[in-house]
Design a protein around this motif. Structure first.
Motif, PDB file in Angstrom:
ATOM      1  N   VAL A  20       0.848  -1.200   0.000  1.00  0.00           N
ATOM      2  CA  VAL A  20       0.000   0.000   0.000  1.00  0.00           C
ATOM      3  C   VAL A  20       0.877   1.241   0.000  1.00  0.00           C
ATOM      4  O   VAL A  20       0.621   2.200  -0.748  1.00  0.00           O
ATOM      5  N   ARG A  21       1.923   1.236   0.837  1.00  0.00           N
ATOM      6  CA  ARG A  21       2.838   2.390   0.879  1.00  0.00           C
ATOM      7  C   ARG A  21       3.521   2.590  -0.473  1.00  0.00           C
ATOM      8  O   ARG A  21       3.632   3.721  -0.971  1.00  0.00           O
ATOM      9  N   ASN A  22       3.988   1.515  -1.046  1.00  0.00           N
ATOM     10  CA  ASN A  22       4.702   1.598  -2.320  1.00  0.00           C
ATOM     11  C   ASN A  22       3.796   2.127  -3.438  1.00  0.00           C
ATOM     12  O   ASN A  22       4.193   3.004  -4.214  1.00  0.00           O
ATOM     13  N   ASN A  23       2.565   1.595  -3.525  1.00  0.00           N
ATOM     14  CA  ASN A  23       1.631   2.060  -4.556  1.00  0.00           C
ATOM     15  C   ASN A  23       1.238   3.516  -4.347  1.00  0.00           C
ATOM     16  O   ASN A  23       1.047   4.264  -5.310  1.00  0.00           O
ATOM     17  N   SER A  24       1.108   3.916  -3.091  1.00  0.00           N
ATOM     18  CA  SER A  24       0.751   5.308  -2.796  1.00  0.00           C
ATOM     19  C   SER A  24       1.859   6.249  -3.239  1.00  0.00           C
ATOM     20  O   SER A  24       1.596   7.305  -3.841  1.00  0.00           O
ATOM     21  N   ALA A  25       3.109   5.887  -2.960  1.00  0.00           N
ATOM     22  CA  ALA A  25       4.234   6.732  -3.370  1.00  0.00           C
ATOM     23  C   ALA A  25       4.339   6.793  -4.888  1.00  0.00           C
ATOM     24  O   ALA A  25       4.598   7.859  -5.466  1.00  0.00           O
ATOM     25  N   ALA A  26       4.127   5.655  -5.555  1.00  0.00           N
ATOM     26  CA  ALA A  26       4.178   5.632  -7.017  1.00  0.00           C
ATOM     27  C   ALA A  26       3.089   6.517  -7.618  1.00  0.00           C
ATOM     28  O   ALA A  26       3.316   7.207  -8.621  1.00  0.00           O
ATOM     29  N   SER A  27       1.904   6.525  -7.019  1.00  0.00           N
ATOM     30  CA  SER A  27       0.824   7.373  -7.517  1.00  0.00           C
ATOM     31  C   SER A  27       1.120   8.850  -7.286  1.00  0.00           C
ATOM     32  O   SER A  27       0.834   9.689  -8.138  1.00  0.00           O
ATOM     33  N   LEU A  28       1.699   9.164  -6.133  1.00  0.00           N
ATOM     34  CA  LEU A  28       2.064  10.565  -5.877  1.00  0.00           C
ATOM     35  C   LEU A  28       3.071  11.061  -6.915  1.00  0.00           C
ATOM     36  O   LEU A  28       2.990  12.208  -7.362  1.00  0.00           O
ATOM     37  N   ALA A  29       3.996  10.200  -7.309  1.00  0.00           N
ATOM     38  CA  ALA A  29       4.992  10.594  -8.309  1.00  0.00           C
ATOM     39  C   ALA A  29       4.351  10.865  -9.667  1.00  0.00           C
ATOM     40  O   ALA A  29       4.909  11.607 -10.484  1.00  0.00           O
ATOM     41  N   LYS A  30       3.159  10.283  -9.909  1.00  0.00           N
ATOM     42  CA  LYS A  30       2.475  10.487 -11.188  1.00  0.00           C
ATOM     43  C   LYS A  30       1.574  11.721 -11.191  1.00  0.00           C
ATOM     44  O   LYS A  30       1.072  12.106 -12.246  1.00  0.00           O
ATOM     45  N   LEU A  31       1.348  12.312 -10.022  1.00  0.00           N
ATOM     46  CA  LEU A  31       0.381  13.400  -9.908  1.00  0.00           C
ATOM     47  C   LEU A  31       1.034  14.775 -10.037  1.00  0.00           C
ATOM     48  O   LEU A  31       0.724  15.707  -9.291  1.00  0.00           O
ATOM     49  N   GLY A  32       1.939  14.901 -10.960  1.00  0.00           N
ATOM     50  CA  GLY A  32       2.519  16.211 -11.286  1.00  0.00           C
ATOM     51  C   GLY A  32       3.353  16.802 -10.179  1.00  0.00           C
ATOM     52  O   GLY A  32       3.865  16.107  -9.291  1.00  0.00           O
ATOM     53  N   GLU A  33       3.477  18.134 -10.208  1.00  0.00           N
ATOM     54  CA  GLU A  33       4.315  18.833  -9.233  1.00  0.00           C
ATOM     55  C   GLU A  33       3.788  18.686  -7.813  1.00  0.00           C
ATOM     56  O   GLU A  33       4.571  18.515  -6.864  1.00  0.00           O
ATOM     57  N   ALA A  34       2.464  18.764  -7.662  1.00  0.00           N
ATOM     58  CA  ALA A  34       1.887  18.702  -6.322  1.00  0.00           C
ATOM     59  C   ALA A  34       2.205  17.366  -5.644  1.00  0.00           C
ATOM     60  O   ALA A  34       2.623  17.331  -4.481  1.00  0.00           O
ATOM     61  N   GLY A  35       2.006  16.254  -6.377  1.00  0.00           N
ATOM     62  CA  GLY A  35       2.288  14.949  -5.798  1.00  0.00           C
ATOM     63  C   GLY A  35       3.768  14.744  -5.545  1.00  0.00           C
ATOM     64  O   GLY A  35       4.165  14.201  -4.505  1.00  0.00           O
ATOM     65  N   PHE A  36       4.613  15.194  -6.480  1.00  0.00           N
ATOM     66  CA  PHE A  36       6.058  15.034  -6.317  1.00  0.00           C
ATOM     67  C   PHE A  36       6.575  15.868  -5.154  1.00  0.00           C
ATOM     68  O   PHE A  36       7.483  15.443  -4.423  1.00  0.00           O
ATOM     69  N   GLU A  37       6.011  17.044  -4.946  1.00  0.00           N
ATOM     70  CA  GLU A  37       6.464  17.892  -3.831  1.00  0.00           C
ATOM     71  C   GLU A  37       6.131  17.250  -2.491  1.00  0.00           C
ATOM     72  O   GLU A  37       6.912  17.338  -1.544  1.00  0.00           O
ATOM     73  N   VAL A  38       4.982  16.584  -2.409  1.00  0.00           N
ATOM     74  CA  VAL A  38       4.643  15.874  -1.177  1.00  0.00           C
ATOM     75  C   VAL A  38       5.683  14.799  -0.882  1.00  0.00           C
ATOM     76  O   VAL A  38       6.129  14.631   0.258  1.00  0.00           O
ATOM     77  N   LEU A  39       6.099  14.063  -1.930  1.00  0.00           N
ATOM     78  CA  LEU A  39       7.136  13.049  -1.742  1.00  0.00           C
ATOM     79  C   LEU A  39       8.439  13.673  -1.264  1.00  0.00           C
ATOM     80  O   LEU A  39       9.117  13.140  -0.375  1.00  0.00           O
ATOM     81  N   CYS A  40       8.805  14.806  -1.844  1.00  0.00           N
ATOM     82  CA  CYS A  40      10.039  15.482  -1.441  1.00  0.00           C
ATOM     83  C   CYS A  40       9.966  15.934   0.012  1.00  0.00           C
ATOM     84  O   CYS A  40      10.940  15.815   0.769  1.00  0.00           O
ATOM     85  N   GLN A  41       8.831  16.466   0.412  1.00  0.00           N
ATOM     86  CA  GLN A  41       8.665  16.919   1.784  1.00  0.00           C
ATOM     87  C   GLN A  41       8.843  15.774   2.778  1.00  0.00           C
ATOM     88  O   GLN A  41       9.530  15.914   3.796  1.00  0.00           O
ATOM     89  N   ILE A  42       8.227  14.629   2.453  1.00  0.00           N
ATOM     90  CA  ILE A  42       8.330  13.480   3.360  1.00  0.00           C
ATOM     91  C   ILE A  42       9.749  12.916   3.345  1.00  0.00           C
ATOM     92  O   ILE A  42      10.294  12.521   4.383  1.00  0.00           O
ATOM     93  N   ALA A  43      10.359  12.851   2.151  1.00  0.00           N
ATOM     94  CA  ALA A  43      11.731  12.346   2.060  1.00  0.00           C
ATOM     95  C   ALA A  43      12.701  13.235   2.828  1.00  0.00           C
ATOM     96  O   ALA A  43      13.717  12.757   3.354  1.00  0.00           O
TER      97      ALA A  43
END
Length: 398
Positions: free
Chosen positions: A309-332
């Motif tokens: 579930v975590r892996n699929n959620s992160a992969a989907s965030l990476a597909k959701l443009g700048e907004a999703g990618f920025e969330v990943l960067c913030q958490i990372a």
């Protein structure tokens, strides 16, 4: 003492004799098999002209001619095997003409009689050939045979022959009932057998999805994978809320694969399901359908106890443009534990994958993500995010 020794000697001689007889029997069977194979090759060459004639007139009008002359038992077997081979290759009218030829040649009638043989191997072989010839008249007899059969790999042979030959949907349902009554987890195999039918698959799947037997529902759901059957989509809406865990899971996966327009309430309900497979499937679909409004749900799912579930959620965030990618960067950058590890892995993966794009729109999207990456982690020449192994336990059951 001597009498015991004598008995032992006789016993050894007896065992040696039995072993010798067994070896001679095996040798005889081998010689007989080789002789039969050679004789089959002779008969195959003998009937080449007939086979070529049949091939040349498959698409013509009228009935196909019977094999010429009076055939020996082995000759009949050679001709029958060739016709069954062609029946498996063709469909429609051509298959029907070949099946009719088998019927007129007496092959079907002969094999139906073999279903009553005292030898189990002969009964199974006859059932296999009857399925190959699409012998509808043999289906009632094979259903009775399947009903009395204990479950074994050979049960699949009978069931598949019934599926190939059945002309009514109730015969297929009866076949499935006999096949699944043993309680074996063979729903995938049963679905594969069901696909052999020549009947209208969409109507059959609709009936199975509406059946009270959960095993039938499971088989229908499995059979729907890879099949374009739009008529059954309404039934999936109902099965998404089914009580049985495995039925609900398969229904949700199929429903999501049809790219539906999901409402926010539906997404939240599915993401809160107790079954991790459903949560993982929904998390994966949210990226595919570009559901940007679900970023907060995907953000929360990075703390899910299940790694998929975590892996699929992160992969989907990476597909959701700048907004999703920025969330990943913030958490990372600022997160901790398993959510930070997951986010960091997908940030690095996104940067590696997207750096090789050649199209203009892809290059623009990559440059935007690169700017966000450098905002959180510095330029490529500066320090990169340091991967730390999180000392947080996670599940590994998926």
């Amino acid at each position: 003492m001597e009498s015991h020794l004598t008995v032992a000697i006789y016993f050894i001689y007896g065992c040696l004799g039995l072993i010798g007889i067994g070896m001679l029997l095996l040798f005889w069977i081998r010689i007989r098999s080789i002789r039969m194979d050679k004789q089959k090759e002779v008969y195959s060459r003998k009937h080449q002209e007939y086979f070529r004639f049949i091939q040349a007139h498959l698409n013509g009008d009228g009935e196909l001619p019977l094999p010429p002359g009076k055939l020996t038992q082995l000759e009949r077997q050679v001709v029958q095997e060739k016709l069954i081979e062609w029946i498996e290759q063709f469909k429609g009218e051509t298959r029907d003409k070949l099946a009719d030829l088998c019927r007129r040649a007496g092959f079907v009638e002969s094999d139906i009689k073999q279903l009553d043989s005292l030898l189990y191997g002969r009964r199974i072989s006859a059932a296999y050939r009857l399925g190959g010839m699409r012998a509808a008249e043999a289906v009632p007899r094979m259903l009775l045979m399947l009903e009395k059969e204990r479950y074994s790999p050979l049960t699949i042979v009978i069931a598949r022959s019934i599926a190939k030959s059945a002309e009514r949907g109730d015969q297929l349902k009866e076949m499935l009932n006999h096949l699944l009554r043993h309680g074996k987890p063979i729903h995938n195999m049963a679905a594969d057998i069901l696909m052999e039918t020549k009947l209208d698959l969409s109507r059959l799947l609709l009936k199975l999805l509406d059946d009270e037997n959960p095993d039938f529902v499971k088989v229908a759901l499995v059979a729907m994978w890879g099949q374009a059957v739009p008529e059954v989509v309404p039934a999936l809406d109902r099965l998404v809320g089914a009580e049985q865990k495995d039925v609900r899971t398969e229904a949700v996966k199929l429903y999501l694969s049809s790219n539906p327009v999901l409402e926010d309430d539906t997404i939240r309900e599915l993401m809160a399901d107790t079954n991790w497979e459903i949560r993982a499937a929904v998390a994966k679909s949210l990226g595919n359908i570009h559901a940007a409004g679900s970023i907060s749900l995907l953000r929360a799912a990075l703390r899910d106890p299940n790694w998929r579930v975590r892996n699929n959620s992160a992969a989907s965030l990476a597909k959701l443009g700048e907004a999703g990618f920025e969330v990943l960067c913030q958490i990372a950058k600022n997160g901790s534990g398993v959510e930070r590890e997951t986010a960091l892995d997908h940030v690095e993966k996104a940067m590696l994958e997207e750096s090789e794009h050649q199209k203009l729109d892809q290059m623009i999207a990559y440059n935007k993500k690169k700017l966000l990456y450098e905002r959180y982690f510095g330029s490529s020449g500066e320090s990169k995010p340091v991967r730390q192994v999180a000392a947080v336990g996670g599940d590994y059951t998926a």
